[in-house]
Design a protein around this motif. Structure first.
Motif, PDB file in Angstrom:
ATOM      1  N   LEU A 145       0.756  -1.163  -0.008  1.00  0.00           N
ATOM      2  CA  LEU A 145       0.102  -0.019  -0.055  1.00  0.00           C
ATOM      3  C   LEU A 145       0.804   1.364   0.097  1.00  0.00           C
ATOM      4  O   LEU A 145       1.570   1.436   0.919  1.00  0.00           O
ATOM      5  CB  LEU A 145      -0.942   0.058   1.401  1.00  0.00           C
ATOM      6  N   GLY A 146       0.750   2.156  -1.117  1.00  0.00           N
ATOM      7  CA  GLY A 146       1.503   3.395  -1.131  1.00  0.00           C
ATOM      8  C   GLY A 146       0.495   4.399  -0.655  1.00  0.00           C
ATOM      9  O   GLY A 146      -0.622   4.208   0.179  1.00  0.00           O
ATOM     10  N   ASN A 147       1.022   5.773  -1.208  1.00  0.00           N
ATOM     11  CA  ASN A 147      -0.042   6.880  -0.888  1.00  0.00           C
ATOM     12  C   ASN A 147      -1.147   7.061  -1.924  1.00  0.00           C
ATOM     13  O   ASN A 147      -0.926   7.345  -3.009  1.00  0.00           O
ATOM     14  CB  ASN A 147       0.968   8.192  -0.961  1.00  0.00           C
ATOM     15  N   ASN A 148      -2.256   6.490  -1.383  1.00  0.00           N
ATOM     16  CA  ASN A 148      -3.497   6.320  -2.678  1.00  0.00           C
ATOM     17  C   ASN A 148      -3.298   5.547  -3.904  1.00  0.00           C
ATOM     18  O   ASN A 148      -3.802   5.967  -4.788  1.00  0.00           O
ATOM     19  CB  ASN A 148      -3.576   7.818  -2.998  1.00  0.00           C
ATOM     20  N   TRP A 149      -2.226   4.543  -3.561  1.00  0.00           N
ATOM     21  CA  TRP A 149      -2.274   3.513  -4.699  1.00  0.00           C
ATOM     22  C   TRP A 149      -1.761   2.108  -3.913  1.00  0.00           C
ATOM     23  O   TRP A 149      -1.267   2.305  -2.622  1.00  0.00           O
ATOM     24  CB  TRP A 149      -1.142   3.783  -5.548  1.00  0.00           C
ATOM     25  N   ARG A 150      -1.859   1.233  -4.843  1.00  0.00           N
ATOM     26  CA  ARG A 150      -1.553  -0.268  -4.175  1.00  0.00           C
ATOM     27  C   ARG A 150      -0.998  -1.077  -5.198  1.00  0.00           C
ATOM     28  O   ARG A 150      -1.538  -0.845  -6.431  1.00  0.00           O
ATOM     29  CB  ARG A 150      -2.533  -0.885  -3.373  1.00  0.00           C
ATOM     30  N   LEU A 151      -0.312  -2.046  -5.049  1.00  0.00           N
ATOM     31  CA  LEU A 151       0.130  -2.987  -6.155  1.00  0.00           C
ATOM     32  C   LEU A 151       0.320  -4.290  -5.313  1.00  0.00           C
ATOM     33  O   LEU A 151       0.960  -4.302  -4.405  1.00  0.00           O
ATOM     34  CB  LEU A 151       1.390  -2.554  -6.732  1.00  0.00           C
ATOM     35  N   GLY A 152      -0.120  -5.419  -5.968  1.00  0.00           N
ATOM     36  CA  GLY A 152       0.062  -6.660  -5.498  1.00  0.00           C
ATOM     37  C   GLY A 152       0.334  -7.839  -6.667  1.00  0.00           C
ATOM     38  O   GLY A 152      -0.075  -7.551  -7.910  1.00  0.00           O
ATOM     39  N   SER A 153       0.523  -8.721  -5.971  1.00  0.00           N
ATOM     40  CA  SER A 153       0.770 -10.067  -7.180  1.00  0.00           C
ATOM     41  C   SER A 153       0.363 -11.405  -6.489  1.00  0.00           C
ATOM     42  O   SER A 153       0.529 -11.388  -5.377  1.00  0.00           O
ATOM     43  CB  SER A 153       2.267  -9.993  -7.620  1.00  0.00           C
ATOM     44  N   THR A 180      -0.413 -23.597 -12.944  1.00  0.00           N
ATOM     45  CA  THR A 180       0.154 -22.387 -12.473  1.00  0.00           C
ATOM     46  C   THR A 180      -0.692 -21.331 -13.047  1.00  0.00           C
ATOM     47  O   THR A 180      -0.834 -21.178 -14.044  1.00  0.00           O
ATOM     48  CB  THR A 180       1.666 -22.594 -13.005  1.00  0.00           C
ATOM     49  N   MET A 181      -0.972 -20.491 -12.029  1.00  0.00           N
ATOM     50  CA  MET A 181      -1.552 -19.190 -12.106  1.00  0.00           C
ATOM     51  C   MET A 181      -0.731 -17.894 -11.604  1.00  0.00           C
ATOM     52  O   MET A 181      -0.246 -18.389 -10.641  1.00  0.00           O
ATOM     53  CB  MET A 181      -2.940 -19.242 -11.614  1.00  0.00           C
ATOM     54  N   LEU A 182      -0.510 -17.034 -12.065  1.00  0.00           N
ATOM     55  CA  LEU A 182       0.107 -15.862 -11.825  1.00  0.00           C
ATOM     56  C   LEU A 182      -0.584 -14.679 -12.192  1.00  0.00           C
ATOM     57  O   LEU A 182      -1.156 -14.442 -13.474  1.00  0.00           O
ATOM     58  CB  LEU A 182       1.675 -15.802 -12.594  1.00  0.00           C
ATOM     59  N   ASN A 183      -0.653 -13.648 -11.187  1.00  0.00           N
ATOM     60  CA  ASN A 183      -1.396 -12.578 -11.691  1.00  0.00           C
ATOM     61  C   ASN A 183      -0.815 -11.234 -11.005  1.00  0.00           C
ATOM     62  O   ASN A 183       0.123 -11.385 -10.094  1.00  0.00           O
ATOM     63  CB  ASN A 183      -2.637 -12.483 -11.244  1.00  0.00           C
ATOM     64  N   VAL A 184      -1.158 -10.000 -11.547  1.00  0.00           N
ATOM     65  CA  VAL A 184      -0.566  -8.656 -10.954  1.00  0.00           C
ATOM     66  C   VAL A 184      -1.931  -7.769 -10.942  1.00  0.00           C
ATOM     67  O   VAL A 184      -2.895  -7.703 -11.756  1.00  0.00           O
ATOM     68  CB  VAL A 184       0.467  -8.015 -11.946  1.00  0.00           C
ATOM     69  N   PHE A 185      -2.012  -7.488  -9.575  1.00  0.00           N
ATOM     70  CA  PHE A 185      -3.339  -6.522  -9.369  1.00  0.00           C
ATOM     71  C   PHE A 185      -2.840  -5.066  -8.767  1.00  0.00           C
ATOM     72  O   PHE A 185      -1.855  -4.960  -8.073  1.00  0.00           O
ATOM     73  CB  PHE A 185      -4.342  -7.218  -8.804  1.00  0.00           C
ATOM     74  N   GLY A 186      -3.592  -4.085  -8.913  1.00  0.00           N
ATOM     75  CA  GLY A 186      -3.366  -2.757  -8.288  1.00  0.00           C
ATOM     76  C   GLY A 186      -4.499  -1.893  -8.522  1.00  0.00           C
ATOM     77  O   GLY A 186      -5.659  -2.211  -9.017  1.00  0.00           O
ATOM     78  N   GLY A 187      -4.470  -0.515  -8.151  1.00  0.00           N
ATOM     79  CA  GLY A 187      -5.333   0.536  -8.248  1.00  0.00           C
ATOM     80  C   GLY A 187      -4.759   1.771  -7.447  1.00  0.00           C
ATOM     81  O   GLY A 187      -3.811   1.962  -6.975  1.00  0.00           O
ATOM     82  N   PHE A 188      -5.535   2.837  -7.763  1.00  0.00           N
ATOM     83  CA  PHE A 188      -5.161   4.083  -7.275  1.00  0.00           C
ATOM     84  C   PHE A 188      -6.501   4.945  -7.334  1.00  0.00           C
ATOM     85  O   PHE A 188      -7.431   4.468  -7.807  1.00  0.00           O
ATOM     86  CB  PHE A 188      -4.107   4.804  -8.033  1.00  0.00           C
TER      87      PHE A 188
END
Length: 493
Positions: free
Chosen positions: A355-363, A376-384
């Protein structure tokens, strides 16, 4: 205090005399330099130093809130929000756990006002409430605003973790006390009764909750000019009962998420959770797999293609590590969605989010080496957040070994994109776009789905949703080519 004295039209001396008359019959006890009656002295130790002095100063200002009239209360709350930044700067790089201070009833002029200041690491909570008269304000200040319930966009909106409002640390299901408060006092257009904001809390150890979604759906799958593809129906999309039991002074808790409709009863989750050091935890039992965004809509492509949805919980163990700006979940489960494993391998899942400043990034990463084949499953998710818009997205890559038509690996690509805009309290517009390529080796077999959804929450524990969805698929698949309209009633507590 000079500002508030001018607002009241009285001098500082008059305000001080008023304060003195209020408590002249009893000698107040002290709390780090601030005078409060009926408040026991709390020893913090010498290591707290300067933050302790700031707490005493801040607490004294809050106590004087009780001596002012109701309009001035609101002004002081605004000032307190900005004055808190001073404490935030001090506590930002510290690990001091400052004590809780409670001003009990009869302390203030206004009847039955209670104020709680809770400082814990980098978290600052301020509560000023009443059961009868005066104001009722709840502010959770953790470098931003309050937390969320139910859907991921609310967590993205306030940049908080799912555990802030849900009993389940990975989100979904029963809401904790603050989640119940948010759904009663902050989310709806018309606030509910403060005293009944958490009706499911039957005691300090026993909590129940529930969700009911009933909808009307109208779908047109006709692409040839007749009416064979039309359908209209009422249906109970989902109905759940949540039970949470936490013995007093125990680090263990029992959680049950039972689906009672549609169809027969299904146990979605049933596990025991034990709290470890700080916010870390360990779960054992039947649980949802920690993977990607925890969407409410199980029909979304990213939930259908990955098969990580509310209908496919699994038995196993999960370790959760939760820090101030980062959380990680590691689970080992059967990989069969059944009570027993049918082979000698387990399914492993790893999910991390920053969690950043008004944004986030995960996997997320999931590996299931089953007898039927390795997945095998891999993803990237996030938002702001940007200019009042809440944007979130997820992209997944799914590889099934030796599952292709020619014996090669089958690769799927699926994505999800969502934009939310809250125009006013209780009014939210949601736009989504989804993409699915079920086999990257096959040309022109992609599927897309677009949605426009309007959410209206007029009252506490009650929400209305309505919208349209348009699906586009290859001509041979009639079920993927549709235009649909739906209206939904959502009851929650």
């Amino acid at each position: 205090m000079f500002i508030f004295s001018r607002i009241k039209g009285i001098s500082k001396n008059a305000l001080f005399l008023r304060w003195r008359r209020q408590f002249r019959t009893r000698r107040p006890k002290t709390f780090h330099g601030a005078s409060f009656p009926h408040v026991p002295h709390v020893h913090c130790g010498s290591r707290f130093g300067r933050p302790r002095q700031l707490l005493g100063f801040f607490s004294s200002i809050t106590a004087r809130l009780c001596l002012l009239s109701r309009p001035t209360n609101y002004i002081l709350v605004i000032v307190l929000r900005y004055s808190t930044y001073v404490l935030v700067i001090v506590l930002r790089y510290s690990t001091y756990a400052l004590p809780a201070l409670m001003l009990r009833s009869n302390t203030c002029i206004h009847e039955d006002i209670r104020a709680v200041l809770l400082f814990h690491y980098k978290k600052i909570t301020i509560f000023i409430g009443t059961r009868k008269k005066s104001i009722s304000v709840f502010l959770l200040l953790l470098f931003s605003s309050v937390s969320v319930i139910a859907e991921p966009y609310l967590a993205f909106k306030t940049n908080r973790m799912c555990s802030a409002c849900h009993v389940n640390p990975i989100g979904g299901g029963a809401r904790n006390s603050f989640g119940a408060y948010y759904g009663s006092q902050i989310l709806p257009e018309t606030r509910g009764d403060v005293g009944g904001q958490n009706p499911g809390k039957l005691s300090e150890t026993f909590h129940v909750g529930g969700d009911l979604r009933f909808s009307y759906d109208q779908t047109n799958k006709d692409k040839r000019g007749d009416n064979d593809g039309d359908s209209k129906s009422f249906n109970t999309q989902s109905a759940q009962i949540y039970i949470s039991l936490t013995p007093k002074n125990s680090r263990f808790s029992l959680y049950v998420d039972q689906q009672i409709a549609p169809g027969s009863a299904i146990s979605r989750e049933a596990y025991v959770l034990t709290k470890l050091k700080k916010q870390h935890y360990l779960k054992v039992g039947k649980m949802m797999i920690p993977y990607g965004l925890r969407l409410e809509d199980d029909s979304a492509y990213i939930r259908q293609a990955t098969q990580i949805n509310f209908d496919n919980s699994d038995n196993g163990v999960e370790l959760g590590l939760e820090f101030d700006s980062f959380n990680m979940n590691l689970s080992v489960t059967n990989g069969t969605s059944r009570s027993r494993n049918d082979d000698d391998s387990f399914q492993g899942a790893l999910r991390g989010e920053y969690l950043g400043n008004n944004w986030r990034l995960g996997s997320s990463l999931l590996v299931n080496d089953a007898d039927l084949g390795r997945r095998t499953m891999l993803n990237v998710f996030g938002g702001f957040n940007w200019q009042g818009f809440v944007i979130l997205a997820e992209v997944d890559r799914i590889v099934d070994d030796d599952a292709g038509s020619d014996g090669s690996d089958k690769v799927q690509t699926v994505s999800f994109f969502e934009v939310n805009k809250e125009f006013a309290r209780g009014y939210n517009l949601k736009l989504t776009s989804e993409y699915l390529d079920p086999d990257n080796d096959v040309d022109e077999n992609e599927r897309v789905r677009h949605s426009v959804v309007f959410e209206y929450t007029p009252y506490a524990h009650f929400q209305l949703r309505g919208g349209i969805r348009i699906g586009e698929d290859v001509p041979e698949r009639d079920e993927g080519n549709f235009n649909s309209f739906f209206m939904q009633v959502h009851m929650y507590y």
